[in-house]
Design a protein around this motif. Structure first.
Motif, PDB file in Angstrom:
ATOM      1  N   LEU A 110       0.824  -1.211   0.000  1.00 14.23           N
ATOM      2  CA  LEU A 110       0.000   0.000   0.000  1.00 14.23           C
ATOM      3  C   LEU A 110       0.864   1.269   0.000  1.00 14.23           C
ATOM      4  O   LEU A 110       0.624   2.196  -0.793  1.00 14.23           O
ATOM      5  N   GLY A 111       1.865   1.322   0.870  1.00 19.17           N
ATOM      6  CA  GLY A 111       2.719   2.493   0.928  1.00 19.17           C
ATOM      7  C   GLY A 111       3.539   2.674  -0.331  1.00 19.17           C
ATOM      8  O   GLY A 111       3.709   3.801  -0.834  1.00 19.17           O
ATOM      9  N   ALA A 112       4.051   1.578  -0.885  1.00 14.27           N
ATOM     10  CA  ALA A 112       4.868   1.665  -2.098  1.00 14.27           C
ATOM     11  C   ALA A 112       4.037   2.132  -3.289  1.00 14.27           C
ATOM     12  O   ALA A 112       4.504   2.929  -4.113  1.00 14.27           O
ATOM     13  N   VAL A 113       2.798   1.652  -3.392  1.00 16.67           N
ATOM     14  CA  VAL A 113       1.943   2.081  -4.501  1.00 16.67           C
ATOM     15  C   VAL A 113       1.535   3.539  -4.325  1.00 16.67           C
ATOM     16  O   VAL A 113       1.410   4.292  -5.294  1.00 16.67           O
ATOM     17  N   LEU A 114       1.356   3.975  -3.081  1.00 17.98           N
ATOM     18  CA  LEU A 114       1.072   5.389  -2.828  1.00 17.98           C
ATOM     19  C   LEU A 114       2.213   6.254  -3.372  1.00 17.98           C
ATOM     20  O   LEU A 114       1.972   7.248  -4.076  1.00 17.98           O
ATOM     21  N   ARG A 115       3.440   5.889  -3.087  1.00 15.25           N
ATOM     22  CA  ARG A 115       4.592   6.650  -3.598  1.00 15.25           C
ATOM     23  C   ARG A 115       4.668   6.566  -5.116  1.00 15.25           C
ATOM     24  O   ARG A 115       4.985   7.556  -5.791  1.00 15.25           O
ATOM     25  N   PHE A 116       4.372   5.410  -5.670  1.00 15.70           N
ATOM     26  CA  PHE A 116       4.375   5.246  -7.124  1.00 15.70           C
ATOM     27  C   PHE A 116       3.353   6.186  -7.758  1.00 15.70           C
ATOM     28  O   PHE A 116       3.646   6.895  -8.731  1.00 15.70           O
ATOM     29  N   ASN A 117       2.143   6.219  -7.203  1.00 12.91           N
ATOM     30  CA  ASN A 117       1.091   7.060  -7.770  1.00 12.91           C
ATOM     31  C   ASN A 117       1.406   8.547  -7.622  1.00 12.91           C
ATOM     32  O   ASN A 117       0.974   9.365  -8.432  1.00 12.91           O
ATOM     33  N   ALA A 118       2.175   8.906  -6.597  1.00 11.59           N
ATOM     34  CA  ALA A 118       2.525  10.312  -6.389  1.00 11.59           C
ATOM     35  C   ALA A 118       3.425  10.841  -7.501  1.00 11.59           C
ATOM     36  O   ALA A 118       3.502  12.057  -7.714  1.00 11.59           O
ATOM     37  N   ALA A 119       4.077   9.955  -8.225  1.00 15.01           N
ATOM     38  CA  ALA A 119       4.960  10.359  -9.331  1.00 15.01           C
ATOM     39  C   ALA A 119       4.235  10.376 -10.672  1.00 15.01           C
ATOM     40  O   ALA A 119       4.872  10.407 -11.725  1.00 15.01           O
ATOM     41  N   VAL A 120       2.911  10.355 -10.670  1.00 14.75           N
ATOM     42  CA  VAL A 120       2.131  10.330 -11.908  1.00 14.75           C
ATOM     43  C   VAL A 120       2.423  11.574 -12.753  1.00 14.75           C
ATOM     44  O   VAL A 120       2.646  12.672 -12.231  1.00 14.75           O
ATOM     45  N   THR A 121       2.423  11.369 -14.067  1.00 15.63           N
ATOM     46  CA  THR A 121       2.596  12.469 -15.011  1.00 15.63           C
ATOM     47  C   THR A 121       1.452  12.448 -16.011  1.00 15.63           C
ATOM     48  O   THR A 121       0.653  11.506 -16.048  1.00 15.63           O
ATOM     49  N   SER A 122       1.396  13.471 -16.840  1.00 14.59           N
ATOM     50  CA  SER A 122       0.335  13.501 -17.854  1.00 14.59           C
ATOM     51  C   SER A 122       0.486  12.369 -18.854  1.00 14.59           C
ATOM     52  O   SER A 122      -0.487  11.953 -19.481  1.00 14.59           O
ATOM     53  N   GLN A 123       1.696  11.833 -19.005  1.00 14.08           N
ATOM     54  CA  GLN A 123       1.916  10.736 -19.965  1.00 14.08           C
ATOM     55  C   GLN A 123       1.410   9.392 -19.455  1.00 14.08           C
ATOM     56  O   GLN A 123       1.020   8.539 -20.241  1.00 14.08           O
ATOM     57  N   ASP A 124       1.421   9.166 -18.137  1.00 12.78           N
ATOM     58  CA  ASP A 124       1.008   7.849 -17.633  1.00 12.78           C
ATOM     59  C   ASP A 124      -0.223   7.912 -16.728  1.00 12.78           C
ATOM     60  O   ASP A 124      -0.548   6.958 -16.032  1.00 12.78           O
TER      61      ASP A 124
END
Length: 419
Positions: free
Chosen positions: A317-331
């Motif tokens: 859960l925590g790792a996916v939260l950090r992953f989603n925080a790096a979202v860009t308009s491309q992904d």
């Protein structure tokens, strides 16, 4: 109360009111009536009659969980159901229900011509009861219902459900009392599957926090983590909207506070009330949004490695939260764009008392350790590459707001395994 308060102080007032049973507000997409509060199950027959006057419960099937002797409240709840009519009391055969275990209960329901189902137990009991209520009046088997394909004939799965359905959760975590799905574990195919039909929404959910006090440590800890994961994932899910967020965001803080309070004093009724409130709020949220990557990861972890579902959800859960925080308009998968995701994640971090996603990740891992549960690093027997291959086949994987490739998932799992 007709609306869910948006301010934290109002949520606290709701919890204070839960010293006595009350009707909870529900989002527009949930047709279930929810009665919440301490002692709500004490006069279950009266609640059912008052709330479901148009439904018949003259011959109810009362489905309970296992280990009945450890549940001091069970006799009173069954007695209340017997006051409804000629009750058929059945103990659910197993956790993580299979098509075969569900079919056994369905056959009993048909044999006794039941007109209602009262499911009293954890998520496995509620899911089984939901499936039985949906199918009891027809001829389809559970296996046939699972194979139902979308299309013009889909209504034949159950149509308008003729059998009444009341869900009484005895654990705080599954949220099954408020959703339109029923999980089915296919052990032959090593797959988590689900029935999904509007007829799986219960007519009534009676959520009594006092029933959760008898849950063993391993159960309430995993179930509470499931509620936390549902709350977080529902908040960032692509289908989340303003209404679902009114339930999911408060549930994040309530789940963490509830877990820590129950850990400090398992017999504290107020602590159990907080955790139960988190669970029902999270269930009401995911009924409209579904879950995302951490839940997709949990399914093969539970099936292949026997890790309890909620614990398995929390591992990433925590790792996916950090992953989603790096979202860009491309992904970004969410049409509202990266700014929307960033705003939601700020709210989630605030609920976790974390200054940023990295701190939230640490907070969630620390919670696991406080609960006496290993992080992914402590589970070195898991083949993360094979696990990733399973995970990407689940549709929950594609409900994430940021696109994640199989390679990215594998890298995330490797990183978590070595933290």
């Amino acid at each position: 109360m007709t609306e869910l308060p948006g301010r934290e102080a109002d949520v606290r007032q709701l919890l204070e009111s839960a010293r006595h049973p009350m009707a909870l507000p529900v989002p527009r997409y949930v047709p279930t009536q929810v009665v919440f509060g301490r002692g709500a199950a004490h006069a279950l027959d009266a609640v059912i009659r008052r709330r479901l006057a148009a439904r018949q419960f003259h011959r109810p099937l009362v489905l309970t969980g296992r280990e009945s002797a450890a549940k001091p409240w069970l006799a009173a709840v069954i007695a209340a159901c017997r006051r409804l009519g000629t009750a058929v009391v059945v103990e659910n055969s197993r956790a993580n229900p299979t098509p075969q275990s569900m079919q056994h209960i369905l056959d009993l329901a048909r044999r006794h011509h039941v007109d209602g189902v009262v499911a009293v137990g954890g998520g496995s009991v509620l899911d089984t009861g939901k499936a039985v209520a949906l199918l009891a009046a027809g001829e389809r088997s559970v296996a046939e219902a699972m194979d139902q394909k979308p299309g013009p004939t889909a209504h034949r799965l159950g149509g308008p459900r003729g059998t009444g359905l009341v869900a009484v959760p005895t654990t705080a975590g599954s949220g099954a009392e408020a959703t339109r799905t029923a999980t089915v574990w296919d052990e032959h195919e090593q797959r988590k599957r689900a029935l999904d039909h509007e007829g799986l929404f219960p007519d009534l959910a009676v959520v009594d926090p006092l029933l959760t006090i008898s849950a063993p440590d391993r159960v309430w800890r995993s179930c509470g983590l499931d509620a936390l994961a549902q709350a977080v994932e529902s908040s960032w899910a692509v289908a989340a909207d303003a209404e679902s967020l009114r339930f999911s965001v408060p549930a994040v803080r309530l789940a963490v506070e509830g877990l820590e309070a129950v850990l400090a004093d398992p017999g504290d009724e107020a602590a159990r009330t907080v955790l139960s409130c988190a669970s029902v709020f999270a269930g009401l949220a995911i009924a409209g949004t579904r879950t995302t990557v951490p839940h997709a990861v949990s399914y093969p972890m539970t099936l292949r490695y026997g890790i309890p579902h909620g614990h398995a959800c929390a591992l990433t859960l925590g790792a996916v939260l950090r992953f989603n925080a790096a979202v860009t308009s491309q992904d970004c998968r969410d049409p509202r764009g990266p700014e929307h995701i960033a705003s939601v994640l700020r709210s989630v971090c605030h609920q976790l008392d974390a200054r940023d996603p990295a701190a939230a990740h640490q907070r969630l891992d620390a919670l696991l350790r406080r609960l006496g549960l290993p992080t992914l690093r402590g589970l070195d027997h898991i083949d993360v590459r094979a696990l990733a291959g399973d995970v990407v086949t689940y549709n929950r994987f594609d409900n994430n707001p940021r696109h994640m490739s199989r390679g990215q998932l594998t890298a995330l799992l490797h990183a978590e395994s070595s933290r």
